[in-house]
Design a protein around this motif. Structure first.
Motif, PDB file in Angstrom:
ATOM      1  N   HIS A   1       0.211 -22.767 -28.780  1.00  0.00           N
ATOM      2  CA  HIS A   1      -0.140 -22.180 -30.164  1.00  0.00           C
ATOM      3  C   HIS A   1      -1.784 -22.750 -30.226  1.00  0.00           C
ATOM      4  CE1 HIS A   1       3.116 -21.523 -32.694  1.00  0.00           C
ATOM      5  NE2 HIS A   1       3.460 -22.836 -31.611  1.00  0.00           N
ATOM      6  N   LEU A   2      -3.110 -22.387 -29.999  1.00  0.00           N
ATOM      7  CA  LEU A   2      -4.569 -22.350 -29.856  1.00  0.00           C
ATOM      8  C   LEU A   2      -5.474 -22.421 -31.149  1.00  0.00           C
ATOM      9  CD1 LEU A   2      -4.867 -21.162 -26.014  1.00  0.00           C
ATOM     10  CD2 LEU A   2      -4.018 -23.397 -26.836  1.00  0.00           C
ATOM     11  N   ALA A   3      -5.892 -23.743 -30.999  1.00  0.00           N
ATOM     12  CA  ALA A   3      -6.618 -23.071 -32.257  1.00  0.00           C
ATOM     13  C   ALA A   3      -7.770 -24.097 -32.381  1.00  0.00           C
ATOM     14  CB  ALA A   3      -6.153 -23.202 -33.486  1.00  0.00           C
ATOM     15  N   THR A   4      -9.315 -23.816 -32.285  1.00  0.00           N
ATOM     16  CA  THR A   4     -10.549 -24.595 -32.552  1.00  0.00           C
ATOM     17  C   THR A   4     -10.343 -25.193 -33.937  1.00  0.00           C
ATOM     18  OG1 THR A   4     -12.018 -22.293 -31.473  1.00  0.00           O
ATOM     19  CG2 THR A   4     -12.875 -23.917 -32.721  1.00  0.00           C
ATOM     20  N   ALA A   5     -10.500 -26.235 -33.357  1.00  0.00           N
ATOM     21  CA  ALA A   5     -10.353 -27.601 -34.350  1.00  0.00           C
ATOM     22  C   ALA A   5     -10.823 -28.545 -34.006  1.00  0.00           C
ATOM     23  CB  ALA A   5      -8.400 -27.911 -34.833  1.00  0.00           C
ATOM     24  N   THR A   6     -11.153 -29.625 -35.263  1.00  0.00           N
ATOM     25  CA  THR A   6     -11.651 -31.052 -34.294  1.00  0.00           C
ATOM     26  C   THR A   6     -10.115 -31.991 -34.936  1.00  0.00           C
ATOM     27  OG1 THR A   6     -12.556 -31.396 -36.990  1.00  0.00           O
ATOM     28  CG2 THR A   6     -13.981 -30.664 -35.344  1.00  0.00           C
ATOM     29  N   LEU A   7     -10.521 -33.169 -34.378  1.00  0.00           N
ATOM     30  CA  LEU A   7      -8.971 -33.628 -34.329  1.00  0.00           C
ATOM     31  C   LEU A   7      -8.636 -34.288 -35.439  1.00  0.00           C
ATOM     32  CD1 LEU A   7      -7.239 -35.601 -33.205  1.00  0.00           C
ATOM     33  CD2 LEU A   7      -8.680 -37.564 -33.435  1.00  0.00           C
ATOM     34  N   SER A   8      -9.710 -33.887 -36.819  1.00  0.00           N
ATOM     35  CA  SER A   8      -9.025 -34.529 -38.264  1.00  0.00           C
ATOM     36  C   SER A   8      -7.984 -33.345 -38.669  1.00  0.00           C
ATOM     37  CB  SER A   8     -10.059 -34.962 -38.821  1.00  0.00           C
ATOM     38  OG  SER A   8     -10.780 -33.862 -39.583  1.00  0.00           O
ATOM     39  N   LYS A   9      -8.291 -32.362 -37.721  1.00  0.00           N
ATOM     40  CA  LYS A   9      -7.688 -30.735 -38.004  1.00  0.00           C
ATOM     41  C   LYS A   9      -6.711 -30.435 -37.319  1.00  0.00           C
ATOM     42  CE  LYS A   9     -10.316 -30.245 -42.634  1.00  0.00           C
ATOM     43  NZ  LYS A   9     -10.929 -30.966 -42.819  1.00  0.00           N
ATOM     44  N   ALA A  10      -6.772 -30.674 -36.739  1.00  0.00           N
ATOM     45  CA  ALA A  10      -5.801 -30.551 -35.664  1.00  0.00           C
ATOM     46  C   ALA A  10      -4.768 -29.831 -35.471  1.00  0.00           C
ATOM     47  CB  ALA A  10      -5.396 -31.716 -34.179  1.00  0.00           C
ATOM     48  N   PRO A  11      -4.262 -28.133 -35.462  1.00  0.00           N
ATOM     49  CA  PRO A  11      -3.433 -27.953 -35.350  1.00  0.00           C
ATOM     50  C   PRO A  11      -1.450 -28.475 -35.343  1.00  0.00           C
ATOM     51  CG  PRO A  11      -3.886 -26.520 -34.657  1.00  0.00           C
ATOM     52  CD  PRO A  11      -4.668 -27.281 -34.562  1.00  0.00           C
ATOM     53  N   GLY A  12      -0.477 -28.938 -35.325  1.00  0.00           N
ATOM     54  CA  GLY A  12       1.075 -29.521 -35.205  1.00  0.00           C
ATOM     55  C   GLY A  12       1.463 -30.186 -36.330  1.00  0.00           C
ATOM     56  N   PRO A  13       1.282 -31.155 -36.399  1.00  0.00           N
ATOM     57  CA  PRO A  13       2.364 -32.282 -37.176  1.00  0.00           C
ATOM     58  C   PRO A  13       2.775 -30.899 -38.510  1.00  0.00           C
ATOM     59  CG  PRO A  13       0.003 -33.295 -36.932  1.00  0.00           C
ATOM     60  CD  PRO A  13       0.527 -32.162 -36.987  1.00  0.00           C
ATOM     61  N   GLU A  14       2.240 -30.747 -39.121  1.00  0.00           N
ATOM     62  CA  GLU A  14       2.154 -30.360 -40.504  1.00  0.00           C
ATOM     63  C   GLU A  14       3.679 -28.856 -40.159  1.00  0.00           C
ATOM     64  OE1 GLU A  14      -0.687 -30.994 -39.945  1.00  0.00           O
ATOM     65  OE2 GLU A  14      -1.510 -32.608 -41.601  1.00  0.00           O
ATOM     66  N   GLU A  15       2.626 -28.161 -39.377  1.00  0.00           N
ATOM     67  CA  GLU A  15       3.391 -27.062 -39.162  1.00  0.00           C
ATOM     68  C   GLU A  15       4.930 -27.647 -38.782  1.00  0.00           C
ATOM     69  OE1 GLU A  15       0.517 -27.767 -37.960  1.00  0.00           O
ATOM     70  OE2 GLU A  15      -0.900 -26.283 -38.067  1.00  0.00           O
ATOM     71  N   LEU A  16       5.131 -28.057 -37.931  1.00  0.00           N
ATOM     72  CA  LEU A  16       6.460 -28.598 -37.531  1.00  0.00           C
ATOM     73  C   LEU A  16       6.988 -29.163 -38.600  1.00  0.00           C
ATOM     74  CD1 LEU A  16       4.959 -30.323 -33.912  1.00  0.00           C
ATOM     75  CD2 LEU A  16       6.713 -27.709 -34.343  1.00  0.00           C
ATOM     76  N   ALA A  17       6.716 -30.212 -39.215  1.00  0.00           N
ATOM     77  CA  ALA A  17       7.892 -30.521 -40.510  1.00  0.00           C
ATOM     78  C   ALA A  17       8.266 -30.150 -41.251  1.00  0.00           C
ATOM     79  CB  ALA A  17       6.469 -31.726 -40.973  1.00  0.00           C
ATOM     80  N   SER A  18       7.122 -28.612 -41.387  1.00  0.00           N
ATOM     81  CA  SER A  18       7.649 -27.635 -42.799  1.00  0.00           C
ATOM     82  C   SER A  18       8.642 -26.570 -41.858  1.00  0.00           C
ATOM     83  CB  SER A  18       6.765 -26.901 -43.170  1.00  0.00           C
ATOM     84  OG  SER A  18       6.238 -26.487 -42.158  1.00  0.00           O
ATOM     85  N   ALA A  19       8.405 -26.531 -40.355  1.00  0.00           N
ATOM     86  CA  ALA A  19       9.793 -26.403 -39.842  1.00  0.00           C
ATOM     87  C   ALA A  19      11.358 -26.939 -39.366  1.00  0.00           C
ATOM     88  CB  ALA A  19       9.062 -25.659 -38.786  1.00  0.00           C
ATOM     89  N   GLY A  20      10.662 -28.247 -40.176  1.00  0.00           N
ATOM     90  CA  GLY A  20      12.316 -29.011 -39.418  1.00  0.00           C
ATOM     91  C   GLY A  20      12.812 -29.529 -38.105  1.00  0.00           C
TER      92      GLY A  20
END
Ligand SMILES: C[S@@+](CC[C@H](N)C(=O)[O-])C[C@H]1O[C@@H](n2cnc3c(N)ncnc32)[C@H](O)[C@@H]1O
Length: 427
Positions: free
Chosen positions: A310-329
């Motif tokens: 999962h590649l995305a342009t984002a600064t550290l504070s918006k870096a994807p990962g934790p929320e997506e994973l948490a919502s997928a359990g």
């Protein structure tokens, strides 16, 4: 000695020896750690497997011989008994000589006498006898030290306390050159070091285990993310191009190269590859620089792992990962990265603010609290202190001439609310 039994040595950047020995163990090879590598006795299958599979090694060498010598005549006479017929003649051999605490100290003269002993012509356009790097320990035999990758076979000579050891390189191009990384950012991380980080953290379990999720919020050209995908899908680094054809290795030019055994080795490695990431493994890479993200995607595509990331342009504070994973359990994983550090990117004042933000993301209310682990290459203890986190050193090595330490905080975060906010931009 049986010509199919070799004294083998894998080299690695200093500090990575335990990881190298453990990788070799995973290949069924019991090796002894040396400074800057590991050695063992083995046959063609070990030689081929080590080149194909080792992720933190720089090169694999075979010993042509070792003997005592205190004078140039003695060196040439004893050197004449080495099995020089193993050295391919299609292109002139290159020598890398180092000498320490020995009567024989003139590295150019040592090269000249051994060339004579082996009847190996000097390269026509060589900078000449003595075109070698200076005296170092085995630790510094790691390439990336100025020895060009391209060219004829590489003969590595070490003279220490009047004992001469002559080795022949089996790898050819440095093993960190997997072939997928044509596009780089400002301060790319070597593939071997990215793998070392992963093997010292989220990928330290046996290869049969499904590794935890990995997030790199400073992913640059994608090296950590791509190496994570290769590891998780059990893709041998020697098969890191999308079509899974092996890269070239120097041993394939040897007169007695066992082609059929090599094909079996490659076939077995291909059969081990998982078609997709296992279990709940997920890999996120982001960077604030959209241009470098394009490079990361192109590299991942060349490695045949773009679909895994999962590649995305984002600064550290918006870096994807934790929320997506948490919502997928999916349980928390590791933030593994090579953040900007002084000397090469930005300045310390701005970087301090960035590292403070990184620390906050793992502190109470941070997005990476609640069990996430952190592992990164640190080039500056002052910046580590700015995180405010209890970091522990996993290993220390060098990168681009800088001493870097892999520092970690494992699963210590606690969840207590919302993230505190935006990090400052680093130049
Ligand atoms: C040392 S480089 C990473 C190199 C990468 N490991 C590679 O192999 O190419 C650090 C990266 O951090 C990015 N960066 C700096 N500040 C950032 C921020 N606040 N948020 C996200 N990325 C940032 C830079 O654009 C740069 O690509």
């Amino acid at each position: 000695m049986d010509p199919n039994v070799f004294r083998l040595m894998a080299q690695c950047p200093p500090g990575l020896e335990p990881l190298l020995v453990s990788e070799l163990k995973g290949l069924g090879i019991r090796a002894t750690a040396l400074q800057g590598g590991a050695s063992w006795t083995g046959g063609w299958s070990d030689l081929m497997a080590a080149n194909l599979h080792l992720r933190v090694a720089s090169r694999v060498l075979v010993e042509l011989g070792t003997f005592g010598a205190r004078a140039l005549g003695e060196l040439e006479r004893k050197g004449g008994a080495l099995p020089w017929d193993r050295v391919p003649r299609a292109a002139p051999a290159r020598f890398r000589v180092s000498s320490s605490r020995s009567r024989l100290y003139h590295e150019g003269a040592i090269e000249e006498r051994l060339r004579n002993a082996g009847d190996l012509p000097a390269p026509a356009e060589s900078a000449g006898i003595g075109d070698v790097v200076g005296a170092r320990g085995d630790a510094d035999l790691d390439a990336g030290d100025g020895t060009p990758d391209a060219g004829g076979p590489l003969v590595v000579v070490r003279v220490h306390r009047d004992k001469v050891t002559v080795r022949l390189d089996t790898s050819g191009e440095h093993l960190h050159r997997r072939g997928y990384r044509l596009h780089v950012g400002v301060a790319p991380l070597r593939e071997t070091l990215a793998s070392a980080l992963l093997l010292a953290g989220p990928m330290s379990d046996s290869p049969s285990a499904a590794p935890p999720p990995v997030v790199d919020p400073f992913c640059g050209s994608g090296t950590v993310a791509i190496e994570a995908a290769l590891l998780a899908r059990r893709i041998a680094p020697g098969l890191a191009l999308a079509d899974r054809t092996p890269r070239h290795f120097a041993f394939r030019d040897w007169p007695d190269f066992p082609q059929a055994a090599w094909e079996l080795e490659v076939e077995a490695a291909r059969a081990d590859i998982l078609p997709e990431l296992p279990g709940r493994t997920a890999i996120f890479g982001s960077d604030r620089d959209a241009g470098v993200l394009e490079a990361a995607a192109a590299n991942a595509e060349r490695a045949g792992v773009l679909e895994d990331l999962h590649l995305a342009t984002a600064t550290l504070s918006k870096a994807p990962g934790p929320e997506e994973l948490a919502s997928a359990g999916v349980p928390p994983g590791w933030l593994v990265t090579n953040p900007p550090y002084g000397g090469r990117l930005g300045d310390r004042r701005r970087l301090r603010a960035l590292y403070t933000s990184l620390g906050r993301a793992f502190g109470p209310g941070g997005r990476f609290a609640a069990g996430w682990s952190l592992l990164y290459f640190s080039g500056d203890p002052v910046l580590d202190a700015a995180t405010g986190l209890p970091l522990e050193e996993r290993f220390a090595t060098s990168h681009g001439g800088l001493r870097v330490r892999a520092v970690a905080m494992e699963g210590a975060g606690e969840d207590s609310g919302e993230d505190s906010g935006e990090e400052p931009r680093e130049a």
